[in-house]
Design an enzyme around this catalytic site. Structure first.
Site, PDB file in Angstrom:
ATOM      1  CE  LYS A  16     103.572  21.965  38.627  1.00 45.46           C
ATOM      2  NZ  LYS A  16     104.492  20.919  39.153  1.00 45.46           N
ATOM      3  CG  MET A 100     106.149  31.623  47.117  1.00 44.36           C
ATOM      4  SD  MET A 100     106.908  33.230  47.470  1.00 44.36           S
ATOM      5  CE  MET A 100     108.119  33.325  46.160  1.00 44.36           C
ATOM      6  CB  ALA A 102     105.101  24.134  47.441  1.00 43.96           C
ATOM      7  N   GLY A 105     103.533  25.035  41.117  1.00 44.15           N
ATOM      8  CA  GLY A 105     103.498  25.895  39.930  1.00 44.15           C
ATOM      9  C   GLY A 105     103.031  27.305  40.178  1.00 44.15           C
ATOM     10  N   GLY A 107     104.321  30.473  40.787  1.00 45.00           N
ATOM     11  CA  GLY A 107     104.829  31.578  39.984  1.00 45.00           C
ATOM     12  C   GLY A 107     104.541  31.409  38.505  1.00 45.00           C
ATOM     13  CB  SER A 109      99.809  29.182  38.079  1.00 44.43           C
ATOM     14  OG  SER A 109      98.423  29.222  37.802  1.00 44.43           O
ATOM     15  CG  ASP A 141     105.983  23.754  35.635  1.00 44.81           C
ATOM     16  OD1 ASP A 141     106.271  22.803  34.890  1.00 44.81           O
ATOM     17  OD2 ASP A 141     106.194  23.739  36.867  1.00 44.81           O
TER      18      ASP A 141
END
EC number: 2.7.1.148
Length: 293
Positions: A16, A100, A102, A105, A107, A109, A141
Protein backbone atom coordinates in the site's frame (compact mmCIF):
# COMPACT_ATOMS: atom_id res chain seq x y z
CA UNK A 1 -3.29 -17.85 -7.86
CA UNK A 2 -4.00 -21.59 -7.74
CA UNK A 3 -7.09 -22.64 -5.77
CA UNK A 4 -7.65 -26.31 -4.84
CA UNK A 5 -9.60 -27.99 -2.06
CA UNK A 6 -6.35 -28.53 -0.11
CA UNK A 7 -4.28 -25.46 -0.89
CA UNK A 8 -4.15 -21.89 -2.08
CA UNK A 9 -0.95 -21.02 -3.92
CA UNK A 10 0.58 -17.73 -5.03
CA UNK A 11 -1.73 -15.43 -3.06
CA UNK A 12 -0.68 -11.80 -3.43
CA UNK A 13 -0.33 -9.68 -0.30
CA UNK A 14 -0.30 -6.28 -2.00
CA UNK A 15 1.70 -3.27 -0.88
CA UNK A 16 0.00 0.00 0.00
CA UNK A 17 0.92 3.64 -0.35
CA UNK A 18 -0.31 6.50 1.82
CA UNK A 19 -1.14 9.15 -0.78
CA UNK A 20 -1.22 11.56 2.14
CA UNK A 21 -0.97 11.09 5.90
CA UNK A 22 -2.17 13.72 8.37
CA UNK A 23 -1.95 13.37 12.15
CA UNK A 24 -4.93 15.18 13.62
CA UNK A 25 -4.45 14.51 17.34
CA UNK A 26 -3.84 11.95 20.03
CA UNK A 27 -6.59 9.72 21.37
CA UNK A 28 -7.27 9.01 25.07
CA UNK A 29 -5.84 5.50 24.57
CA UNK A 30 -2.49 6.97 23.51
CA UNK A 31 -2.80 6.17 19.81
CA UNK A 32 -2.54 8.96 17.27
CA UNK A 33 -5.60 9.97 15.27
CA UNK A 34 -4.82 9.83 11.55
CA UNK A 35 -6.35 10.67 8.21
CA UNK A 36 -5.00 9.13 5.02
CA UNK A 37 -5.85 7.70 1.63
CA UNK A 38 -4.58 4.16 1.09
CA UNK A 39 -3.66 3.03 -2.43
CA UNK A 40 -3.23 -0.68 -3.25
CA UNK A 41 -0.36 -1.76 -5.52
CA UNK A 42 -0.01 -4.81 -7.76
CA UNK A 43 3.25 -5.68 -6.00
CA UNK A 44 3.84 -7.55 -2.79
CA UNK A 45 4.71 -10.72 -0.96
CA UNK A 46 3.37 -14.07 -2.18
CA UNK A 47 1.84 -16.51 0.27
CA UNK A 48 1.04 -20.21 -0.09
CA UNK A 49 -1.38 -22.08 2.18
CA UNK A 50 -1.70 -25.87 2.54
CA UNK A 51 -4.25 -27.56 4.81
CA UNK A 52 -3.16 -29.65 7.77
CA UNK A 53 -5.50 -32.20 9.34
CA UNK A 54 -3.81 -32.08 12.76
CA UNK A 55 -5.02 -28.56 13.56
CA UNK A 56 -1.55 -27.02 13.79
CA UNK A 57 -0.65 -23.60 12.39
CA UNK A 58 2.90 -23.60 11.04
CA UNK A 59 5.07 -21.17 9.10
CA UNK A 60 7.31 -23.38 7.01
CA UNK A 61 9.63 -20.70 5.60
CA UNK A 62 12.18 -18.69 7.55
CA UNK A 63 11.76 -14.91 7.69
CA UNK A 64 15.01 -13.32 8.92
CA UNK A 65 14.48 -11.30 12.08
CA UNK A 66 10.88 -12.47 12.59
CA UNK A 67 10.38 -15.42 14.98
CA UNK A 68 7.54 -17.73 13.93
CA UNK A 69 5.48 -17.16 17.07
CA UNK A 70 5.47 -13.37 16.60
CA UNK A 71 4.93 -13.40 12.82
CA UNK A 72 1.67 -11.66 11.93
CA UNK A 73 0.66 -14.47 9.57
CA UNK A 74 0.87 -17.03 12.38
CA UNK A 75 -0.91 -14.69 14.79
CA UNK A 76 -3.62 -14.01 12.18
CA UNK A 77 -4.18 -17.71 11.48
CA UNK A 78 -4.25 -18.56 15.20
CA UNK A 79 -6.65 -15.71 15.97
CA UNK A 80 -9.01 -16.76 13.18
CA UNK A 81 -8.83 -20.42 14.21
CA UNK A 82 -9.68 -19.58 17.83
CA UNK A 83 -12.52 -17.23 16.88
CA UNK A 84 -14.16 -19.64 14.45
CA UNK A 85 -13.39 -22.87 16.30
CA UNK A 86 -11.72 -24.26 13.18
CA UNK A 87 -10.42 -27.81 13.52
CA UNK A 88 -8.11 -27.77 10.50
CA UNK A 89 -4.60 -26.35 10.54
CA UNK A 90 -2.36 -24.85 7.88
CA UNK A 91 1.20 -24.67 6.60
CA UNK A 92 2.07 -21.14 5.47
CA UNK A 93 4.89 -20.36 3.06
CA UNK A 94 5.96 -16.74 2.59
CA UNK A 95 7.83 -15.45 -0.44
CA UNK A 96 8.99 -12.07 0.90
CA UNK A 97 9.31 -9.49 -1.86
CA UNK A 98 8.51 -6.24 -0.05
CA UNK A 99 11.23 -4.55 2.01
CA UNK A 100 10.52 -4.59 5.72
CA UNK A 101 10.09 -1.41 7.75
CA UNK A 102 9.47 0.60 4.61
CA UNK A 103 5.96 2.00 5.10
CA UNK A 104 4.49 -0.36 2.48
CA UNK A 105 2.41 -2.45 4.88
CA UNK A 106 4.16 -5.74 4.14
CA UNK A 107 3.55 -7.58 7.42
CA UNK A 108 0.04 -6.16 7.77
CA UNK A 109 -0.82 -7.18 4.22
CA UNK A 110 0.51 -10.69 4.85
CA UNK A 111 -1.78 -10.94 7.88
CA UNK A 112 -4.83 -9.76 5.93
CA UNK A 113 -4.14 -12.16 3.07
CA UNK A 114 -3.90 -14.93 5.66
CA UNK A 115 -7.31 -14.02 7.13
CA UNK A 116 -8.93 -13.88 3.70
CA UNK A 117 -7.27 -17.02 2.36
CA UNK A 118 -8.11 -19.13 5.42
CA UNK A 119 -11.67 -17.85 5.42
CA UNK A 120 -11.90 -19.63 2.06
CA UNK A 121 -9.63 -22.61 2.67
CA UNK A 122 -11.15 -23.48 6.06
CA UNK A 123 -14.64 -22.86 4.59
CA UNK A 124 -15.57 -20.46 7.40
CA UNK A 125 -17.58 -18.00 5.27
CA UNK A 126 -17.17 -15.24 7.85
CA UNK A 127 -18.33 -11.78 6.72
CA UNK A 128 -15.77 -9.10 5.96
CA UNK A 129 -16.87 -7.08 9.00
CA UNK A 130 -15.93 -9.97 11.28
CA UNK A 131 -12.53 -10.35 9.63
CA UNK A 132 -11.96 -6.61 10.01
CA UNK A 133 -12.78 -6.78 13.73
CA UNK A 134 -10.14 -9.50 14.08
CA UNK A 135 -7.72 -7.50 11.93
CA UNK A 136 -7.82 -4.55 14.35
CA UNK A 137 -6.26 -6.81 16.99
CA UNK A 138 -3.28 -7.47 14.71
CA UNK A 139 -2.29 -3.94 13.71
CA UNK A 140 -3.53 -0.59 12.49
CA UNK A 141 -3.04 -1.28 8.76
CA UNK A 142 -4.47 -4.82 8.70
CA UNK A 143 -8.16 -3.74 8.56
CA UNK A 144 -7.50 -1.77 5.37
CA UNK A 145 -6.15 -4.78 3.53
CA UNK A 146 -9.13 -6.88 4.65
CA UNK A 147 -11.45 -4.04 3.57
CA UNK A 148 -9.89 -4.63 0.16
CA UNK A 149 -10.58 -1.33 -1.62
CA UNK A 150 -8.63 1.90 -1.96
CA UNK A 151 -9.84 3.90 0.99
CA UNK A 152 -10.08 7.15 2.90
CA UNK A 153 -8.99 6.18 6.41
CA UNK A 154 -9.54 7.78 9.80
CA UNK A 155 -9.06 6.90 13.47
CA UNK A 156 -5.96 4.72 13.75
CA UNK A 157 -6.69 3.54 10.22
CA UNK A 158 -9.66 1.30 10.98
CA UNK A 159 -12.48 3.68 9.93
CA UNK A 160 -12.58 3.21 6.17
CA UNK A 161 -14.56 4.59 3.23
CA UNK A 162 -13.97 3.29 -0.30
CA UNK A 163 -12.64 5.89 -2.72
CA UNK A 164 -12.26 5.66 -6.49
CA UNK A 165 -8.73 6.39 -7.69
CA UNK A 166 -7.60 6.47 -11.32
CA UNK A 167 -5.23 3.84 -12.68
CA UNK A 168 -1.59 4.89 -12.65
CA UNK A 169 1.93 3.62 -12.18
CA UNK A 170 4.27 4.31 -9.29
CA UNK A 171 8.03 4.32 -8.85
CA UNK A 172 8.85 3.33 -5.27
CA UNK A 173 12.37 3.84 -3.92
CA UNK A 174 13.32 2.27 -0.60
CA UNK A 175 16.51 3.47 1.12
CA UNK A 176 18.47 0.76 2.88
CA UNK A 177 17.49 1.94 6.34
CA UNK A 178 14.85 0.74 8.80
CA UNK A 179 12.65 3.48 10.25
CA UNK A 180 11.00 2.43 13.56
CA UNK A 181 7.41 3.67 13.48
CA UNK A 182 7.04 3.95 17.26
CA UNK A 183 10.12 6.15 17.53
CA UNK A 184 8.79 8.57 14.91
CA UNK A 185 5.41 8.80 16.64
CA UNK A 186 7.18 9.68 19.90
CA UNK A 187 9.23 12.55 18.42
CA UNK A 188 8.41 15.92 19.99
CA UNK A 189 8.75 17.69 16.63
CA UNK A 190 6.05 15.55 14.98
CA UNK A 191 3.02 17.54 13.80
CA UNK A 192 -0.02 16.28 15.72
CA UNK A 193 -2.57 19.00 15.03
CA UNK A 194 -3.32 18.87 11.31
CA UNK A 195 -6.80 20.20 10.60
CA UNK A 196 -9.25 17.34 10.06
CA UNK A 197 -10.68 17.07 6.55
CA UNK A 198 -13.51 15.15 4.93
CA UNK A 199 -13.49 12.74 2.03
CA UNK A 200 -15.25 15.50 0.07
CA UNK A 201 -12.28 17.80 0.74
CA UNK A 202 -9.93 15.19 -0.67
CA UNK A 203 -12.02 14.56 -3.78
CA UNK A 204 -12.42 18.30 -4.44
CA UNK A 205 -8.84 19.42 -3.82
CA UNK A 206 -6.62 16.49 -4.82
CA UNK A 207 -3.97 17.35 -7.36
CA UNK A 208 -3.49 20.89 -6.10
CA UNK A 209 -0.91 20.54 -3.34
CA UNK A 210 1.80 18.29 -4.74
CA UNK A 211 1.31 18.69 -8.45
CA UNK A 212 0.36 15.15 -9.45
CA UNK A 213 -3.11 13.74 -9.96
CA UNK A 214 -4.71 12.54 -6.73
CA UNK A 215 -2.08 14.25 -4.62
CA UNK A 216 -3.38 15.99 -1.54
CA UNK A 217 -1.92 17.45 1.60
CA UNK A 218 1.33 15.97 2.88
CA UNK A 219 2.84 13.25 5.03
CA UNK A 220 3.22 14.73 8.52
CA UNK A 221 5.90 12.17 9.34
CA UNK A 222 8.15 13.05 6.41
CA UNK A 223 9.91 16.12 7.92
CA UNK A 224 10.76 14.16 11.07
CA UNK A 225 12.07 11.15 9.16
CA UNK A 226 14.13 13.16 6.68
CA UNK A 227 15.71 15.14 9.53
CA UNK A 228 16.82 11.93 11.26
CA UNK A 229 17.63 9.68 8.30
CA UNK A 230 19.92 11.15 5.67
CA UNK A 231 19.25 8.22 3.34
CA UNK A 232 15.55 9.12 3.14
CA UNK A 233 16.31 12.81 2.72
CA UNK A 234 18.63 11.97 -0.16
CA UNK A 235 15.87 10.10 -2.02
CA UNK A 236 13.36 12.92 -1.49
CA UNK A 237 15.94 15.42 -2.77
CA UNK A 238 16.68 13.28 -5.83
CA UNK A 239 12.99 13.14 -6.74
CA UNK A 240 12.64 16.90 -6.19
CA UNK A 241 14.65 17.57 -9.33
CA UNK A 242 12.56 15.16 -11.42
CA UNK A 243 8.94 14.96 -10.25
CA UNK A 244 6.85 15.50 -7.10
CA UNK A 245 7.26 12.66 -4.62
CA UNK A 246 6.27 11.72 -1.10
CA UNK A 247 7.17 9.31 1.66
CA UNK A 248 4.65 6.57 2.48
CA UNK A 249 3.71 5.73 6.06
CA UNK A 250 6.55 6.29 8.50
CA UNK A 251 9.06 5.52 5.74
CA UNK A 252 11.48 4.70 4.53
CA UNK A 253 9.97 4.28 1.04
CA UNK A 254 9.41 7.31 -1.17
CA UNK A 255 7.13 7.22 -4.22
CA UNK A 256 6.15 9.20 -7.28
CA UNK A 257 3.16 8.74 -9.59
CA UNK A 258 3.26 8.42 -13.39
CA UNK A 259 0.67 8.08 -16.12
CA UNK A 260 2.31 5.07 -17.75
CA UNK A 261 4.67 2.19 -17.04
CA UNK A 262 7.08 3.59 -19.61
CA UNK A 263 7.25 6.93 -17.80
CA UNK A 264 7.86 5.23 -14.45
CA UNK A 265 10.56 2.99 -15.90
CA UNK A 266 12.22 5.96 -17.59
CA UNK A 267 12.50 7.65 -14.19
CA UNK A 268 13.72 4.43 -12.61
CA UNK A 269 16.51 4.22 -15.20
CA UNK A 270 17.85 7.56 -13.94
CA UNK A 271 18.24 6.40 -10.34
CA UNK A 272 21.75 6.27 -8.89
CA UNK A 273 23.36 2.84 -9.10
CA UNK A 274 22.55 0.55 -6.19
CA UNK A 275 19.29 2.18 -5.14
CA UNK A 276 16.51 -0.25 -4.27
CA UNK A 277 13.42 0.46 -6.37
CA UNK A 278 10.31 -1.03 -7.94
CA UNK A 279 7.78 0.02 -10.56
CA UNK A 280 4.24 -1.03 -9.68
CA UNK A 281 0.74 -0.52 -11.03
CA UNK A 282 -2.17 0.68 -8.94
CA UNK A 283 -4.96 -1.72 -8.00
CA UNK A 284 -8.59 -0.94 -7.23
CA UNK A 285 -9.36 -4.14 -5.31
CA UNK A 286 -7.53 -6.74 -3.24
CA UNK A 287 -7.04 -9.93 -5.31
CA UNK A 288 -8.73 -11.99 -2.55
CA UNK A 289 -11.62 -9.54 -2.13
CA UNK A 290 -14.16 -12.21 -3.11
CA UNK A 291 -13.03 -14.46 -0.23
CA UNK A 292 -15.26 -12.51 2.18
CA UNK A 293 -18.76 -11.14 1.74
Amino acid sequence: MTDTTRSLRDCLAPAKLNLFLHITGRRPDGYHALQSVFQLLDWGDRLHFTLRDDGKVSRVTDVPGVPEESDLVVRAASLLKAHAGATLGVDIEIDKRLPMGAGLGGGSSDAATTLLALNRLWRLDLPRTTLQSLAVKLGADVPFFVFGKNAFAEGIGEALQAVELPARWFLVVTPRVHVPTAAIFSEKSLTRDSKPITITDFLAQRGIDAGWPDSFGRNDMQPVVTSKYAEVAKVVEWFYNLTPARMTGSGASVFAAFKSKADAEAAQAKLPAGWNSAVAESMSEHPLFAFAS
